[in-house]
Scaffold this motif. Structure first.
Motif, short mmCIF file in Angstrom:
data_model
loop_
_atom_site.label_atom_id
_atom_site.label_comp_id
_atom_site.label_asym_id
_atom_site.label_seq_id
_atom_site.Cartn_x
_atom_site.Cartn_y
_atom_site.Cartn_z
N SER A 1 -5.34 1.48 -6.62
CA SER A 1 -6.56 2.24 -6.35
C SER A 1 -7.56 1.44 -5.51
O SER A 1 -8.44 2.02 -4.89
N GLU A 2 -7.43 0.12 -5.49
CA GLU A 2 -8.35 -0.67 -4.63
C GLU A 2 -7.62 -1.32 -3.46
O GLU A 2 -8.12 -2.27 -2.87
N VAL A 3 -6.46 -0.82 -3.17
CA VAL A 3 -5.83 -1.16 -1.89
C VAL A 3 -6.39 -0.13 -0.92
O VAL A 3 -6.09 1.05 -1.02
N ARG A 4 -7.24 -0.57 -0.01
CA ARG A 4 -8.12 0.37 0.68
C ARG A 4 -7.50 0.94 1.95
O ARG A 4 -8.07 0.83 3.05
N GLY A 5 -6.35 1.55 1.76
CA GLY A 5 -5.67 2.14 2.90
C GLY A 5 -6.46 3.28 3.51
O GLY A 5 -6.66 3.34 4.72
N VAL A 6 -6.91 4.20 2.67
CA VAL A 6 -7.68 5.35 3.17
C VAL A 6 -8.92 4.86 3.92
O VAL A 6 -9.23 5.32 5.02
N ARG B 1 -12.74 -9.43 -0.36
CA ARG B 1 -11.39 -8.88 -0.47
C ARG B 1 -11.44 -7.43 -0.02
O ARG B 1 -11.28 -6.50 -0.80
N ASP B 2 -11.71 -7.26 1.25
CA ASP B 2 -12.07 -5.94 1.74
C ASP B 2 -10.89 -5.00 1.89
O ASP B 2 -11.05 -3.79 1.84
N GLU B 3 -9.70 -5.51 2.06
CA GLU B 3 -8.57 -4.60 2.32
C GLU B 3 -7.69 -4.38 1.10
O GLU B 3 -7.27 -3.27 0.82
N ILE B 4 -7.36 -5.47 0.43
CA ILE B 4 -6.45 -5.35 -0.71
C ILE B 4 -7.10 -6.01 -1.91
O ILE B 4 -7.49 -7.16 -1.86
N ASN B 5 -7.22 -5.25 -2.98
CA ASN B 5 -7.76 -5.78 -4.21
C ASN B 5 -6.89 -5.28 -5.35
O ASN B 5 -6.87 -4.09 -5.64
N LEU B 6 -6.16 -6.19 -5.95
CA LEU B 6 -5.23 -5.80 -7.00
C LEU B 6 -5.80 -6.19 -8.36
O LEU B 6 -6.68 -7.04 -8.43
N PRO B 7 -5.29 -5.58 -9.42
CA PRO B 7 -5.74 -6.01 -10.74
C PRO B 7 -5.53 -7.51 -10.91
O PRO B 7 -4.56 -8.07 -10.41
N GLY B 8 -6.45 -8.15 -11.60
CA GLY B 8 -6.35 -9.59 -11.79
C GLY B 8 -7.10 -10.37 -10.74
O GLY B 8 -7.10 -11.60 -10.76
N GLY B 9 -7.74 -9.66 -9.81
CA GLY B 9 -8.55 -10.34 -8.81
C GLY B 9 -7.79 -10.84 -7.61
O GLY B 9 -8.32 -11.56 -6.78
#
Lengths: 310, 701
Positions: free
Chosen positions: B382-387, B434-442
């Motif tokens: 949900s925080e992998v900011r593809g859109v 971490r503007d483009e990809i942010n995964l759980p766990g930071g």
């Protein structure tokens, strides 16, 4: 239902064989470590020997990602070597598992046992288990080939349906459910065929026949057991994986806790596997006499362990 | 054309920059425009065909007499396997395969092209301006009965019939979804002498290549398209008419000062209309920051309201809020830093999951988003900011392509690259490091790191500036047109400083909006604004393949041994050893030697840092012209903990970040401690994953 509960209880009872669980967990850890040491020199020089390690472990927001990409790209041969080692060690693990299964089916549910009592049937049943494995692979390839081929055919028929159409979603779910169900059924047949040596000296093909007879009329119960242990084991591994993933593990204590947690996952998974075997054997013990009788022409019987324990 | 600014010229440039205040207010569109299109077209959704009538007014912008017109017939790129586009792409682009079904193919036929009652079509012929593929039919040359005089005009009445391809390379159909781009006979650009460095006037009208986009003159569009009434539509510009006749509806859209027109139709679109209200939608603090960097008042950079229309696919509702938020952020960033979006409308099209070939494409006042499939917008992605990244990037093309009309065939870096840089600035402002990809766990990655990884993973054989089909591979085109430029611009910003850089980029935008700049114009604008000679950047980075690679070549720190052995002293012969027989009892001292080297081709200075175990930090500047620099500290009371070059990562152009530091293995400094911990931790992870893999196989077998 009562019987299923008894089988589940027997599974949990099998966990009293701590050393067996530990043997499986330690074997897995050794397999994992063997793969990891191939990457160790690279990690020591380029993670420990530069500020990359510092950036990684403290998750430096601007430095860590670039250093990580550099490390993976520039030192890829080392990681590829590690990956291939892990692949081969996985294959070694499968072979070891066939070996251990021969011992497990002989001793589990029959009281305390010594290491020698475990090793002897493990050695004796090894080739039987290899043959059962090859049959399992062959049947699995055919079954999945037919199933996935059919699913692909149906998908082709639905190719003009929009991606969010109910029919597409239903097909996806049915396809996956079928894959899981087929795997569960084949897995049960495979395990029960290996367990046949607990009761009689059957050949591999005849063992599958034994498994089929043992499961006849009790598929739902057996699948219930399979799903119970699969879901329990899978959920435990996923939860532990998530915990290990999100824990910062920066301090020595944090890293130690993380390593213990990781080994705990390996132990847990091994425990679930032993427990599943305990359940299956309890399930089979009640049906083996009938299954053996229904299996045509027994070439020979083994003196011990005798079906008297049924 | 290479520019050389002598050393004495720099103060002069700086003075000129101050006097001119750089150019911070927009250029006006050229009037009357070079082209005026009036098109009526009808879509047959069953046959996937378009039947159209086009009235084109073309004005000769040059002092030349133009005896031949040239047209792009882009849809012919999808006509067969022999087209240049299919040949170059191997029939595969963006995950789509061409020619698997009978209706995959697309084409366009010009049925007639009349001027003054005379049909020019019989005399027209396909030409191949970029090479020797005689079967490519994407450029049509049309000889005229009489040349168009200098600054004169010609009006053409054209009829055409086109078949859209199954979605491939940005355009086409999937089921009832139609993304209609590059669909009409489109005149090329006649470049007058002097424009973009041309010695003589002439047509710039390239074939449609796999790795190139477009180039066209600014003008006015008045387009009416007829579709079944149950279709939801969107298009470039503003809707000014809607006429229903039976079960078909004709929509009329108009837009001035754009260089292309695209439209879409799909009965399943979910429509979301929302306004961009500057008073409410500009993120807090952005306007003040932009004003401060640009040296302008907030009122001077105020934005205008925009009416935005989002056409979403069913099943993608989870992406709706993300589209809206990122659109507003993009409108804010580009508008504040470069200049307010001048159009009234913006249309965003969300392609379906089986039409991803049309994702992420820009047209004036209209673009397609992407990466909005339901699974891509849910945890843990949900925080992998593809859109967001696609939305901001494609909106950004309204500036770098839409308004600054660079030639995407010949200098793709001026649109894709500059836009990658602007996109990165926007996402960093909006979403943090971490503007483009942010995964759980930071865990995650920023756009600079991603661009750097892309830069270093492909052979560095091509410069940034090259015609789009001239790179040694499609990957090289992508890396040079997008990621290397993003890094170059970030490097430039670090070297010039945020204020000078932002002013220069705004000046470039303002000078060249509604014009067609070239590479030299970009550097001219930046040099004029900053007063700096940037020719080395152009020569080494943009038109060369020079790398920068500072590293810590060696780092040693050894204890200085006190004298040992047999010595003849005035008092007699003495034997000294480390077991107590010493001449004096001094605390341990260390000799430290560090060599920093630049193994790249580009000479560029950087910072170096030595950190000792007692916490003392020594910073030094490494000169640009040095290949290596040795620092030797003959005697110091503490051992070196680590040495690092470019500790604050200012040189993003640096080829390898990994060799920028060395930690001495036996030290007690924090870096060493954490490094050792990291080795234990990640070895544990590898062992564990390998063990889990093994157990997975056990479970499967």
């Amino acid at each position: 239902m009562e019987q299923r509960r008894a089988s589940v209880a027997a599974g949990f009872a099998a966990l009293s064989h701590h050393k067996l669980v530990l043997l499986l967990a330690a074997t897995t850890a050794l397999i994992g470590w063997t793969a990891a040491v191939t990457a160790l020199p690279t990690l020591q020089e380029w993670v420990g020997g530069t500020l990359a390690g510092d950036a990684f472990i403290r998750n430096n927001p601007t430095q860590a990602p670039g250093l990580f990409f550099d490390l993976v790209q520039q030192k890829w041969p080392a990681f590829e070597g590690m990956r291939r080692t892990a692949g081969w060690m996985g294959a070694v693990g499968v072979v070891l598992q066939m070996f251990f299964a021969g011992g497990i089916v002989a001793v589990l549910g029959r009281g305390r046992f010594g290491f020698g009592q475990f090793l002897e049937p493990a050695r004796r049943n090894f080739w039987h288990n290899v043959k059962c494995f090859l049959i399992f692979v062959l049947v699995a390839l055919i079954a999945f080939g037919i199933w996935l081929g059919a699913a692909f055919g149906v998908r082709k028929l639905l190719e003009d349906a929009p991606p969010d159409a109910g029919s597409i979603a239903a097909l996806r779910w049915v396809c996956w459910a079928g894959v899981v169900l087929i795997f569960a059924a084949l897995s049960l047949l495979y395990d029960f065929a290996r367990a046949a040596r607990r009761y009689a000296g059957l050949g591999a093909i005849r063992s599958y026949r034994f498994a089929r007879h043992a499961l006849s009329g009790a598929w739902l119960r057996a699948l219930g057991l399979w799903f119970f242990w699969a879901i329990l084991g899978g959920a435990a591994v996923l939860v532990a994986f998530y915990l290990a993933w999100v824990m910062p593990a920066v301090s020595p204590v944090g890293i130690l806790v993380m390593l213990i947690l990781q080994f705990g996952v390996l132990w847990l998974r091994s425990a679930v596997r032993v427990a599943a075997w305990g359940s299956y054997l309890d399930f089979l013990d009640g049906r083996a006499r009938h299954a053996i009788a229904a299996t045509a022409r027994i070439r020979y019987t083994v003196a011990a362990p005798a079906p008297s324990s049924l | 054309m290479r520019r050389f600014v002598p050393v004495l010229g720099r103060p002069l440039l700086a003075l000129l920059a101050m006097l001119s205040g750089a150019r911070l207010h927009a250029a006006a569109p050229v009037r009357p425009p070079v082209v005026e299109y009036t098109i009526e077209v009808s879509l047959d959704p069953a046959a996937k065909t378009l039947d159209g009538k086009e009235r084109l007014v073309w004005r000769n912008p040059s002092n030349d007499r133009v005896a031949e017109l040239r047209f792009h017939l882009y849809l012919n790129a999808f006509k067969n396997t022999q087209s240049t586009l299919v040949q170059e792409s191997g029939g595969e682009l963006r995950g789509d395969r061409m020619g698997e079904k009978r209706d995959d193919w697309g084409w366009i036929d010009v049925l007639s092209m009349k001027t003054g009652g005379q049909d020019l079509r019989p005399g027209a012929r396909f030409i191949q301006p970029d090479g020797n593929n005689p079967e490519d039919e994407t450029v049509l040359a049309v000889p005229l009965p009489a040349p168009v005089p200098p600054h004169g005009e010609i009006t053409l009445e054209i009829t055409f019939r086109a078949k859209l391809p199954r979605v491939f390379a940005r355009t086409g159909f999937v089921r009832d979804y139609f993304l209609v781009g590059q669909w009409y006979p489109k005149i090329g650009v006649f470049e007058p002498a002097g424009m973009r460095g041309r010695a003589a006037g002439g047509w710039n009208c390239h074939a449609f290549h796999a790795d190139s986009e477009f180039y066209a003159d600014f003008g006015d569009f008045d387009v009416s398209f007829e579709v079944p009434s149950n279709f939801v539509v969107g298009a470039t510009g503003k809707r000014v008419g809607e006429t229903r006749k039976g079960n078909r509806t004709t929509y009329r859209y108009v837009q001035k000062d754009v260089h292309d027109f695209a439209w879409t139709a799909d009965p399943r679109f979910l429509v979301t209309e929302f306004p961009f209200d500057p008073a409410r939608d500009v993120p807090a603090g952005w306007s003040a920051k932009a004003a401060e960097e640009l040296g302008m008042k907030e009122a001077e950079i105020a934005l205008k309201p925009i009416s935005v229309r989002l056409l979403l696919q069913p099943g993608h509702e989870g992406a709706r809020a993300r589209y809206i938020r990122s659109t507003k952020e993009a409108i804010s960033y580009y508008g504040l830093w470069y200049g307010a979006y001048p159009y009234e409308t913006l249309t965003i099209v969300d392609p379906p999951d089986d039409g991803t070939g049309s994702e992420g494409m820009e047209y004036p006042t209209f673009f397609t988003g992407g990466l909005a499939a339901a699974w891509m917008t849910r945890w843990p992605l949900s925080e992998v900011r593809g859109v967001e990244v696609v939305t901001i990037h494609e909106y950004g093309h309204q500036y770098w392509y839409g308004m600054v009309g660079s030639n995407e065939f010949e200098e793709s870096w001026l649109d894709e690259g500059l836009n990658d840089d602007s996109e990165h600035r926007t996402t960093t402002m909006a979403y943090g490091p971490r503007d483009e990809i942010n995964l759980p766990g930071g865990f995650g990655a920023d756009s600079i790191s991603i661009m750097h990884a892309e830069y270093t993973h492909v052979d560095n054989l091509d410069p940034i500036r090259k015609c789009a089909w001239c790179f040694f591979s499609g990957t090289s085109y992508g890396v040079n047109s997008y990621y290397k430029v993003g890094l170059f611009m970030a490097q430039l910003k670090n070297d010039l400083g945020a204020r000078a850089f932002s002013r220069a980029q705004r000046a470039y935008f303002q000078t060249w909006s509604f014009r067609h700049p070239a590479t030299s114009d970009f550097f001219d604008a930046f040099e004029k604004s900053t007063g700096r000679d940037l020719s080395e950047y152009r020569r080494q980075i943009v038109e060369g393949t020079s790398r920068l690679d500072w590293k810590v070549a060696t780092a040693r720190s050894r204890r200085i041994r006190e004298p040992e052995g047999v010595f003849d002293r005035p008092g007699g012969r003495v034997t000294l050893d480390e077991k107590g027989n010493k001449e004096k009892d001094t605390p341990g001292t260390w000799e430290t030697t560090v060599v920093f080297g630049n193994v790249g081709e580009w000479s560029h200075g950087t910072q170096a840092r030595l950190v000792f175990e007692n916490g003392v930090v020594v910073d030094r500047t490494l000169p640009a012209d040095a290949k290596w620099v040795r620092y030797r500290i003959p005697s110091y009371k503490s051992k070196l903990a680590y040495a690092v070059v470019d500790p604050d990562r200012k040189n993003v152009w640096d080829w390898s970040y990994l060799n920028n530091s060395k930690v001495l293995g036996t030290g007690k400094g924090a870096a060493d401690t954490y490094g050792k911990r990291a080795v234990v931790k990640y070895t544990g992870w590898i062992a564990w994953l390998s063990g889990v893999w093994s157990q997975l196989l056990w479970a499967l077998a």
